[in-house]
Design an enzyme around this catalytic site. Sequence first.
Site, PDB file in Angstrom:
ATOM      1  N   ARG A 121       0.788  -1.223   0.000  1.00 45.17           N
ATOM      2  CA  ARG A 121       0.000   0.000   0.000  1.00 45.17           C
ATOM      3  C   ARG A 121       0.829   1.286   0.000  1.00 45.17           C
ATOM      4  NH1 ARG A 121      -5.301  -1.147   3.676  1.00 45.17           N
ATOM      5  NH2 ARG A 121      -6.276   0.179   2.172  1.00 45.17           N
ATOM      6  N   ASP A 306     -13.248  -5.019  -0.799  1.00 46.92           N
ATOM      7  CA  ASP A 306     -13.725  -5.051   0.586  1.00 46.92           C
ATOM      8  C   ASP A 306     -14.876  -6.038   0.797  1.00 46.92           C
ATOM      9  OD1 ASP A 306     -11.808  -3.241   1.310  1.00 46.92           O
ATOM     10  OD2 ASP A 306     -13.159  -1.525   1.478  1.00 46.92           O
ATOM     11  N   ARG A 398     -13.002  -1.576  14.016  1.00 44.80           N
ATOM     12  CA  ARG A 398     -12.556  -0.467  13.167  1.00 44.80           C
ATOM     13  C   ARG A 398     -13.612  -0.140  12.112  1.00 44.80           C
ATOM     14  NH1 ARG A 398      -7.883  -1.504   9.906  1.00 44.80           N
ATOM     15  NH2 ARG A 398      -8.661   0.452   9.117  1.00 44.80           N
TER      16      ARG A 398
END
Length: 421
Positions: A121, A306, A398
Amino acid sequence: MDKIRVQGGKPLSGVVQVSGSKNAALPILCSSLLVHGESTFRNVPDLRDIGTTAKLLRHMGLIVTVAPPIVTIESSNVSSHEAPYDLVRQMRASVLVLGPLLARLGRARVSLPGGCAIGARPVDQHLKGLEAMGAVIDLDHGYINAHVPGGRLKGADIHFDMVTVTGTENLMCAAALAKGRTTLRNAAREPEVEELGRVLNKMGASVEGAGTDTIVIEGRADLHAVDHAIIADRIEAGTYMVAAAATGGNVLVEGVTLEHLTAVARKMRQAGVIVEREGRGVRVVGKPPFTPTDITTAPHPDFPTDMQAQFMVLMCAADGQSTVTEMIFENRFMHVSELNRMGAHIEVDGRTAKVHGPAKLEGASVMATDLRASASLVIAGLMAEGITEVLRVYHIDRGYEHIERKLAGLGATIERVPDHD
Ligand code: UD1
């Protein structure tokens, strides 16, 4: 650290309300660095990442009040231009303050996010874009040090080498206060990017094309505070949609915009799940075994990375072989070994996983090292025979607001228990 204990085997049923979007809220809260005055953001989810963002903005001198689902931010005074490592390491998306800080103060010092569990990333595209806008950037001791000679960024024509969501958002914010016109090409088209464009325009910016691959921003000298309600979280919604189907359930997922989930809904229908718009939500009815269905992740509007882990679990209940190909992150199959421990039969070869179904899942103690992988293990636990314990729940916290309460509301036998091990 808490763990989630699930007694599997019950079809989910009832209504679940989707919370505000985490990935829309993060850049929007950071964009308050661009304005003077007090902004009010509504429908903000009650999540750890929101708390981390509040800490980060307070560190810069903003007055932030978090009372979910409302967050108010008074941003007349920005007293620090630094995002310290201690906060950035808790949340990679902290890099979203870089563009706003440079635009507001003409300087920024932001810790490099570094690698994370799902891949390297890098942020090279963010930096390249800001340099094109006149920033001078060097990296020292793990920090991005940036300043703008002359104080104000200038508009530029920027072509991203790859589609990056937070990269697009950082540059949109930077361009909103820059001098002149910025054109972002090969921009991310995610609904969260579109939502940021909406908020920047409410602040008095001129952003056109957010949600398409070319975004044109006319910079303004100043922007003003806003009052804005954030869109629903399409990934949270998709997770409950899959959980409903995978347990053979019948659930109304309320508040989600189905257009934000077109690729997921298409693949679920291909697998034999009923997915229908109903009122302000989506009705999902699943009857395993499902039809084997292949997915390949790609930037929006294609299948979201995701949702990859959750869909893979659904395919464990398909009658035959499905392939799941991950094209966004190089190391996003950590859930596979845990699913296999629960009785799944999944083989990974590079970027592709072959899921051999149907598998009879059995409860086990499992653990994941990222947010969506953890959610997929909760779904597996709901499908499995016996008790599953998902450890390291802070990953789930989160990104999923009160997941155990929402699932219990759908009839699941699930609880959060302190883990003293
Ligand atoms: C955002 C989402 C995350 C989602 C991801 C992909 C937020 C807060 N997070 O993360 O949930 O999984 O999009 O949809 O919105 N890349 C580079 N150089 C860069 C930037 C990115 O090489 O400068 C690469 C990344 O390593 C990755 C790909 O581009 O392989 C996409 O990353 P990106 O869209 O930037 O992800 P995030 O914005 O971090």
